[in-house]
Write a protein that holds these residues in place. Structure first.
Motif, PDB file in Angstrom:
ATOM      1  N   THR A   1      -1.002   2.876 -10.214  1.00 22.43           N
ATOM      2  CA  THR A   1      -0.014   3.691  -9.383  1.00 22.43           C
ATOM      3  C   THR A   1      -0.592   5.020  -9.096  1.00 22.43           C
ATOM      4  O   THR A   1      -0.686   5.526  -7.853  1.00 22.43           O
ATOM      5  N   GLU A   2      -1.329   5.671 -10.099  1.00 17.89           N
ATOM      6  CA  GLU A   2      -2.109   6.834 -10.027  1.00 17.89           C
ATOM      7  C   GLU A   2      -3.285   6.760  -9.323  1.00 17.89           C
ATOM      8  O   GLU A   2      -3.529   7.620  -8.418  1.00 17.89           O
ATOM      9  N   LEU A   3      -3.963   5.835  -9.117  1.00 19.54           N
ATOM     10  CA  LEU A   3      -4.941   5.719  -8.565  1.00 19.54           C
ATOM     11  C   LEU A   3      -4.610   5.131  -6.974  1.00 19.54           C
ATOM     12  O   LEU A   3      -5.505   5.725  -6.174  1.00 19.54           O
ATOM     13  N   VAL A   4      -3.608   4.681  -6.773  1.00 21.94           N
ATOM     14  CA  VAL A   4      -3.132   4.606  -5.195  1.00 21.94           C
ATOM     15  C   VAL A   4      -2.761   5.840  -4.673  1.00 21.94           C
ATOM     16  O   VAL A   4      -2.949   6.327  -3.599  1.00 21.94           O
ATOM     17  N   ALA A   5      -2.077   6.504  -5.579  1.00 25.31           N
ATOM     18  CA  ALA A   5      -1.703   7.985  -5.410  1.00 25.31           C
ATOM     19  C   ALA A   5      -2.921   9.063  -4.943  1.00 25.31           C
ATOM     20  O   ALA A   5      -2.903   9.724  -3.916  1.00 25.31           O
ATOM     21  N   LEU A   6      -3.944   8.624  -5.403  1.00 27.52           N
ATOM     22  CA  LEU A   6      -5.135   9.567  -5.410  1.00 27.52           C
ATOM     23  C   LEU A   6      -5.588   9.013  -4.022  1.00 27.52           C
ATOM     24  O   LEU A   6      -6.188   9.976  -3.370  1.00 27.52           O
ATOM     25  N   VAL A   7      -5.752   7.791  -3.799  1.00 31.18           N
ATOM     26  CA  VAL A   7      -6.275   7.225  -2.580  1.00 31.18           C
ATOM     27  C   VAL A   7      -5.469   7.832  -1.193  1.00 31.18           C
ATOM     28  O   VAL A   7      -6.159   8.258  -0.495  1.00 31.18           O
ATOM     29  N   VAL A   8      -4.066   7.726  -1.457  1.00 29.51           N
ATOM     30  CA  VAL A   8      -3.417   8.277  -0.468  1.00 29.51           C
ATOM     31  C   VAL A   8      -3.474   9.931  -0.089  1.00 29.51           C
ATOM     32  O   VAL A   8      -3.499  10.398   0.816  1.00 29.51           O
ATOM     33  N   GLY A   9      -3.814  10.425  -1.366  1.00 33.51           N
ATOM     34  CA  GLY A   9      -4.218  12.006  -1.473  1.00 33.51           C
ATOM     35  C   GLY A   9      -5.493  12.343  -0.587  1.00 33.51           C
ATOM     36  O   GLY A   9      -5.431  13.320   0.223  1.00 33.51           O
ATOM     37  N   ALA A  10      -6.225  11.538  -0.807  1.00 32.21           N
ATOM     38  CA  ALA A  10      -7.486  11.433  -0.157  1.00 32.21           C
ATOM     39  C   ALA A  10      -7.334  11.339   1.476  1.00 32.21           C
ATOM     40  O   ALA A  10      -8.112  12.135   2.325  1.00 32.21           O
ATOM     41  N   VAL A  11      -6.482  10.486   1.795  1.00 33.77           N
ATOM     42  CA  VAL A  11      -6.166  10.193   3.398  1.00 33.77           C
ATOM     43  C   VAL A  11      -5.502  11.487   3.844  1.00 33.77           C
ATOM     44  O   VAL A  11      -5.794  12.057   4.893  1.00 33.77           O
TER      45      VAL A  11
END
Length: 102
Positions: A52-62
């Motif tokens: 969940t945290e890794l997906v959130a970081l990827v979304v943050g990069a977008v």
């Protein structure tokens, strides 16, 4: 979202709306990770929490990429002086510097 009132109804508005939605999704994912961690008895990192945290970081990069695009779109026509030009006095200034009497 208040800033959207001043944005032209074109690609810039779509980018701004997408930027806000992406940032809201990232905040929601981190809130979900926080709630998962709070409900866990050991409060350690589990596979689901880490994912969940890794997906959130990827979304943050977008979101960062969209924010950079917005900055380029808003600053397209604006030219700021650089180097020594930035130090030169501005003509037509409304502020006058007056030295105090000696």
């Amino acid at each position: 979202m208040v800033d959207l009132w001043d944005v032209r109804a074109d690609r810039t508005r779509r980018t701004a709306i997408t930027f806000n939605l992406v940032n809201a999704a990232m905040a929601g994912l981190f809130l979900l990770a926080c709630l998962i961690r709070a409900q866990s008895p050991e409060r350690g990192a589990t596979g689901v929490l880490l994912a969940t945290e890794l997906v959130a970081l990827v979304v943050g990069a977008v979101g960062v990429r969209l924010g950079a695009r917005l900055m380029r779109q808003f600053d397209r026509g604006r030219v700021e002086p650089s180097g020594f030009e930035a130090l030169s006095p501005v003509t037509g200034s409304t502020v006058e510097i007056v030295r105090p009497p000696a």
